[in-house]
Design a protein around this motif. Structure first.
Motif, PDB file in Angstrom:
ATOM      1  N   LEU A 121      46.678  47.304  48.522  1.00  0.00           N
ATOM      2  CA  LEU A 121      45.425  46.644  48.882  1.00  0.00           C
ATOM      3  C   LEU A 121      44.859  47.088  50.217  1.00  0.00           C
ATOM      4  O   LEU A 121      43.717  46.766  50.547  1.00  0.00           O
ATOM      5  N   ILE A 122      45.649  47.821  50.993  1.00  0.00           N
ATOM      6  CA  ILE A 122      45.186  48.171  52.336  1.00  0.00           C
ATOM      7  C   ILE A 122      43.884  48.963  52.270  1.00  0.00           C
ATOM      8  O   ILE A 122      42.991  48.791  53.109  1.00  0.00           O
ATOM      9  N   GLY A 123      43.754  49.800  51.236  1.00  0.00           N
ATOM     10  CA  GLY A 123      42.542  50.598  51.119  1.00  0.00           C
ATOM     11  C   GLY A 123      41.310  49.736  50.965  1.00  0.00           C
ATOM     12  O   GLY A 123      40.338  49.871  51.711  1.00  0.00           O
ATOM     13  N   SER A 124      41.359  48.796  50.009  1.00  0.00           N
ATOM     14  CA  SER A 124      40.191  47.927  49.797  1.00  0.00           C
ATOM     15  C   SER A 124      39.899  47.103  51.035  1.00  0.00           C
ATOM     16  O   SER A 124      38.740  46.846  51.376  1.00  0.00           O
ATOM     17  N   SER A 125      40.961  46.697  51.691  1.00  0.00           N
ATOM     18  CA  SER A 125      40.750  45.870  52.877  1.00  0.00           C
ATOM     19  C   SER A 125      40.045  46.664  53.969  1.00  0.00           C
ATOM     20  O   SER A 125      39.160  46.157  54.658  1.00  0.00           O
ATOM     21  N   MET A 126      40.428  47.925  54.105  1.00  0.00           N
ATOM     22  CA  MET A 126      39.808  48.765  55.138  1.00  0.00           C
ATOM     23  C   MET A 126      38.310  48.945  54.860  1.00  0.00           C
ATOM     24  O   MET A 126      37.514  49.056  55.790  1.00  0.00           O
ATOM     25  N   ASP A 127      37.959  48.972  53.586  1.00  0.00           N
ATOM     26  CA  ASP A 127      36.539  49.133  53.246  1.00  0.00           C
ATOM     27  C   ASP A 127      35.694  47.989  53.797  1.00  0.00           C
ATOM     28  O   ASP A 127      34.523  48.169  54.136  1.00  0.00           O
ATOM     29  N   LEU A 128      36.304  46.816  53.840  1.00  0.00           N
ATOM     30  CA  LEU A 128      35.531  45.627  54.217  1.00  0.00           C
ATOM     31  C   LEU A 128      35.751  45.206  55.666  1.00  0.00           C
ATOM     32  O   LEU A 128      35.178  44.228  56.120  1.00  0.00           O
ATOM     33  N   MET A 129      36.587  45.956  56.376  1.00  0.00           N
ATOM     34  CA  MET A 129      36.992  45.504  57.702  1.00  0.00           C
ATOM     35  C   MET A 129      35.883  45.639  58.745  1.00  0.00           C
ATOM     36  O   MET A 129      35.208  46.657  58.813  1.00  0.00           O
ATOM     37  N   THR A 130      35.735  44.605  59.558  1.00  0.00           N
ATOM     38  CA  THR A 130      34.758  44.677  60.642  1.00  0.00           C
ATOM     39  C   THR A 130      35.452  45.122  61.930  1.00  0.00           C
ATOM     40  O   THR A 130      36.683  45.111  62.021  1.00  0.00           O
ATOM     41  N   ALA A 131      34.648  45.470  62.914  1.00  0.00           N
ATOM     42  CA  ALA A 131      35.219  45.912  64.190  1.00  0.00           C
ATOM     43  C   ALA A 131      36.025  44.788  64.831  1.00  0.00           C
ATOM     44  O   ALA A 131      37.088  45.007  65.419  1.00  0.00           O
ATOM     45  N   GLY A 132      35.525  43.583  64.704  1.00  0.00           N
ATOM     46  CA  GLY A 132      36.223  42.445  65.299  1.00  0.00           C
ATOM     47  C   GLY A 132      37.600  42.247  64.693  1.00  0.00           C
ATOM     48  O   GLY A 132      38.576  41.990  65.405  1.00  0.00           O
ATOM     49  N   GLN A 133      37.653  42.380  63.383  1.00  0.00           N
ATOM     50  CA  GLN A 133      38.944  42.207  62.715  1.00  0.00           C
ATOM     51  C   GLN A 133      39.921  43.303  63.126  1.00  0.00           C
ATOM     52  O   GLN A 133      41.114  43.050  63.342  1.00  0.00           O
ATOM     53  N   LEU A 134      39.392  44.496  63.278  1.00  0.00           N
ATOM     54  CA  LEU A 134      40.233  45.612  63.717  1.00  0.00           C
ATOM     55  C   LEU A 134      40.814  45.329  65.095  1.00  0.00           C
ATOM     56  O   LEU A 134      41.999  45.562  65.359  1.00  0.00           O
ATOM     57  N   ALA A 135      39.963  44.772  65.954  1.00  0.00           N
ATOM     58  CA  ALA A 135      40.425  44.446  67.310  1.00  0.00           C
ATOM     59  C   ALA A 135      41.528  43.389  67.254  1.00  0.00           C
ATOM     60  O   ALA A 135      42.508  43.450  68.008  1.00  0.00           O
ATOM     61  N   GLY A 136      41.373  42.433  66.348  1.00  0.00           N
ATOM     62  CA  GLY A 136      42.400  41.400  66.203  1.00  0.00           C
ATOM     63  C   GLY A 136      43.738  42.004  65.808  1.00  0.00           C
ATOM     64  O   GLY A 136      44.794  41.579  66.285  1.00  0.00           O
ATOM     65  N   ILE A 137      43.672  42.990  64.939  1.00  0.00           N
ATOM     66  CA  ILE A 137      44.915  43.636  64.514  1.00  0.00           C
ATOM     67  C   ILE A 137      45.584  44.321  65.692  1.00  0.00           C
ATOM     68  O   ILE A 137      46.784  44.199  65.903  1.00  0.00           O
ATOM     69  N   GLU A 138      44.754  45.010  66.487  1.00  0.00           N
ATOM     70  CA  GLU A 138      45.366  45.702  67.616  1.00  0.00           C
ATOM     71  C   GLU A 138      45.993  44.701  68.579  1.00  0.00           C
ATOM     72  O   GLU A 138      47.056  44.941  69.151  1.00  0.00           O
ATOM     73  N   GLU A 139      45.314  43.581  68.727  1.00  0.00           N
ATOM     74  CA  GLU A 139      45.861  42.576  69.628  1.00  0.00           C
ATOM     75  C   GLU A 139      47.265  42.160  69.182  1.00  0.00           C
ATOM     76  O   GLU A 139      48.179  42.000  70.003  1.00  0.00           O
ATOM     77  N   SER A 140      47.429  41.996  67.881  1.00  0.00           N
ATOM     78  CA  SER A 140      48.754  41.627  67.367  1.00  0.00           C
ATOM     79  C   SER A 140      49.784  42.700  67.700  1.00  0.00           C
ATOM     80  O   SER A 140      50.921  42.391  68.085  1.00  0.00           O
ATOM     81  N   VAL A 141      49.366  43.947  67.561  1.00  0.00           N
ATOM     82  CA  VAL A 141      50.289  45.043  67.859  1.00  0.00           C
ATOM     83  C   VAL A 141      50.689  44.997  69.327  1.00  0.00           C
ATOM     84  O   VAL A 141      51.870  45.124  69.679  1.00  0.00           O
ATOM     85  N   VAL A 142      49.678  44.781  70.180  1.00  0.00           N
ATOM     86  CA  VAL A 142      49.968  44.736  71.612  1.00  0.00           C
ATOM     87  C   VAL A 142      50.955  43.615  71.912  1.00  0.00           C
ATOM     88  O   VAL A 142      51.900  43.778  72.685  1.00  0.00           O
ATOM     89  N   ARG A 143      50.733  42.482  71.271  1.00  0.00           N
ATOM     90  CA  ARG A 143      51.638  41.353  71.515  1.00  0.00           C
ATOM     91  C   ARG A 143      53.067  41.695  71.077  1.00  0.00           C
ATOM     92  O   ARG A 143      54.039  41.353  71.752  1.00  0.00           O
ATOM     93  N   MET A 144      53.159  42.386  69.965  1.00  0.00           N
ATOM     94  CA  MET A 144      54.497  42.772  69.507  1.00  0.00           C
ATOM     95  C   MET A 144      55.151  43.713  70.503  1.00  0.00           C
ATOM     96  O   MET A 144      56.342  43.599  70.795  1.00  0.00           O
ATOM     97  N   GLU A 145      54.349  44.646  71.026  1.00  0.00           N
ATOM     98  CA  GLU A 145      54.917  45.611  71.972  1.00  0.00           C
ATOM     99  C   GLU A 145      55.372  44.925  73.248  1.00  0.00           C
ATOM    100  O   GLU A 145      56.434  45.226  73.788  1.00  0.00           O
ATOM    101  N   GLU A 146      54.552  43.977  73.700  1.00  0.00           N
ATOM    102  CA  GLU A 146      54.910  43.268  74.939  1.00  0.00           C
ATOM    103  C   GLU A 146      56.187  42.467  74.755  1.00  0.00           C
ATOM    104  O   GLU A 146      57.113  42.517  75.568  1.00  0.00           O
ATOM    105  N   LEU A 147      56.210  41.695  73.675  1.00  0.00           N
ATOM    106  CA  LEU A 147      57.402  40.875  73.418  1.00  0.00           C
ATOM    107  C   LEU A 147      58.627  41.760  73.197  1.00  0.00           C
ATOM    108  O   LEU A 147      59.727  41.446  73.680  1.00  0.00           O
TER     109      LEU A 147
END
Lengths: 242, 242
Positions: A121-147
Motif C-alpha cells: 500500500l505504500i505506493g498508493s499512499s505516496m500518491d496521496l501524501m501531502t507535504a505536511g504528512q511527509l513532514a510528520g513522518i520525518e518528525e517520527s524518524v527524528v524522534r526515533m533517532e534521538e531516543l
DNA sequence: ACCGTAGCGGATGTCCCATGTCCCCTGAGC
DNA sequence: GCTCAGGGGACATGGGACATCCGCTACGGT
C-alpha cells in the motif's frame, strides 16, 4: 410477540443457535436502520422480541460487543458501535503467544501479512501524501533517532511512524488492521525480550524508508519496508530457536 | 469459593473486568502449556479457580469462542481451538452491510485492503509456486470460462481461483483473512444484486491474471489483479450511488 | 464371542430471580 | 443561572434449577 410455542425451532446444534441469535440481532439493527451511535432496545425488550432468555441473549450480546458491532454502557444502554477491533487483537495476541511456545509459525505469518499490507500500500499512499504528512513522518524518524541515541526504546515513535505512513489513504479498516498487528507485535516483542536489538540500526532502517518516500521512489520505499520486516522476522526466528 | 474478601479488586469499569477475565483464561491456557485440541477445565472448575460466577464466566467463554480461541462442545467439554475467523467475518459482514446503507465507505475500504494483500503477495507466491499449483489455477479459470459461457454464476470457481493463487505461501493467517474478505464480498455481492455484471469480462480478467502468473511476470500479475479489483470497486460505487 | 443399543454420568445450554452497581436526568436549593 | 444530590432505569453478577447433549459402558440379543 411470537413466543415460540413449546419448541425452539428444532434443535440444531447449540452453536448454530447462538450464531443465529447473533445474526438476528444484527438483522434487527439493519431492519430498524440504526446508525453508529443509535441505541438498541433494552435487554428485556430483546429477550421478548427474540424469544430467548436474558442470559442466552447476553452471551450473544457480549460476543457482538467483542466483535465491535455494539457498545455496551453499564447502566445506560447498548448502542451501535463505531469500528473497534480490540478483541480481535486479543485473540491474535493469544494465538501468536501460543505459537511462540511451539514453532512460532503464526507469529511469522503475522509479520508476512503485515509486510504485504505495508509494502503493497505504500505506493498508493505516496500518491496521496501531502507535504505536511511527509513532514510528520520525518518528525517520527527524528524522534526515533534521538531516543535511540539516548539508549531509550522508542516503541511509540515507531508506531507513529507506521501510522503516519498510511494516513493519506484515510482507510479506517486498514488502520484498525495495522493497529491490531502492531499491538500483537508489541506484545510478543515485550515477551521475547528486546534487549539485544540495535536501536540505531532500527532507526536507520526507518530513515531509509523515509528517504525513499520523500524522493517519491515507490519501488525503493516498498523494498526498504520489506527489509525492515526481514529484521523483525529474523528476531522472531531467533527466539523460537531456543 | 475463595471469596476475595468483600470487594473484587476495586471497581473498574465492567468492561475492563470482562476483558481481564478473558485475559485470565488465556493466561491459564498458556500457563498450563495447552496446545490446540487440549481440553480446558470444566466451567465449574474455572468458576472456582477464577472466583467468578458461572454466568459471568460463560460470557467470557463465549467471546473467546467467537474469537476462535476456544471451541465449546455441548455436553463434552471445552478445547483450545485451531484458528477460526468465522465470527470476525460476521462482524465485518455486518459493518459492510451497514455501510452500504449509507455511504459504502467500509465496503470500499475492505476492497482496498484485499487488493493490497493480493497484489502485494502475488510476487512471493509466484516464487514458491509449483507446476501442479499453476495447473490448478488454470483449471479454475477454465471452469469460470465454461460457467460464464453457459450464463451461470461462478462464485465458487472464483473463490477457488483466489485461494489457489496464494496456496504456495502456506500462510494460514493470510488464508483466514482472505477467506473473511471473500465471505464478506460474497455476502454484499448477493445483497447488491449481481445481475448486471458481465460474466465473460470477469472470466477474462482472471484469465489475464493467470497468463501473467504463468509467464512469471510479477509486475503484470500484480497489475492485472489490481484491475480486477477496480471492477469490484466500481460496482460497489454504482450501488451506493442509488 | 461379537455387536448393537439402552442407560448412565458428566458437561454444557437455557432460563429465572435476586441483588449490586452504574449512569443519565431531573429538580430542589443556592 | 448554576450546582449537586437523589431517583429511576438499565446493565452486572451470582446462584440455582432444569433441559439437552455427548461419549462411554454394560447389558442383552444373536
Amino acid at each position: 410477540m411470537p413466543s415460540s410455542n413449546v419448541v425452539p425451532p428444532a434443535r440444531f446444534s447449540a452453536q448454530a443457535r447462538l450464531r443465529a441469535l447473533q445474526s438476528d440481532i444484527m438483522e434487527l439493527i439493519l431492519d430498524r436502520d440504526l446508525e453508529a451511535g443509535d441505541a438498541l432496545p433494552t435487554e428485556n425488550e430483546l429477550c421478548t422480541a427474540l424469544g430467548v432468555g436474558r442470559n442466552t441473549l447476553r452471551e450473544s450480546l457480549k460476543v457482538l460487543q467483542a466483535l465491535g458491532v455494539i457498545e455496551i454502557r453499564h447502566g445506560f444502554g447498548m448502542f451501535v458501535a463505531p469500528s473497534n477491533f480490540e478483541a480481535l487483537a486479543d485473540g491474535l495476541i493469544f494465538r501468536a503467544r501460543l505459537s511462540l511456545r511451539h514453532h512460532g509459525l503464526e507469529a511469522l505469518q503475522l509479520v508476512d501479512v503485515r509486510q504485504a499490507l505495508e509494502a503493497g500500500l505504500i505506493g498508493s499512499s505516496m500518491d496521496l501524501m501531502t507535504a505536511g504528512q511527509l513532514a510528520g513522518i520525518e518528525e517520527s524518524v527524528v524522534r526515533m533517532e534521538e531516543l535511540g541515541a539516548a539508549g531509550e526504546s522508542f516503541v511509540d515513535a515507531d508506531s507513529d511512524f507506521h501510522s503516519r505512513l498510511f494516513e493519506p489513504l484515510n482507510n479506517e479498516l486498514l488502520f484498525n488492521l495495522l493497529g491490531v498487528f502492531w499491538k500483537v507485535y508489541r506484545k510478543i516483542h515485550s515477551e521475547i525480550g528486546a534487549g539485544a536489538e540495535d536501536l540505531a540500526a532500527v532507526a536507520e532502517l526507518h530513515r531509509n524508508v523515509y528517504t525513499a518516500v520523500a524522493a517519491g521512489d515507490k519501488a525503493r520505499a516498498a523494498q526498504e519496508l520489506t527489509r525492515h520486516f526481514d529484521g523483525i522476522r529474523r528476531r522472531i526466528s531467533d527466539v523460537v530457536a531456543d
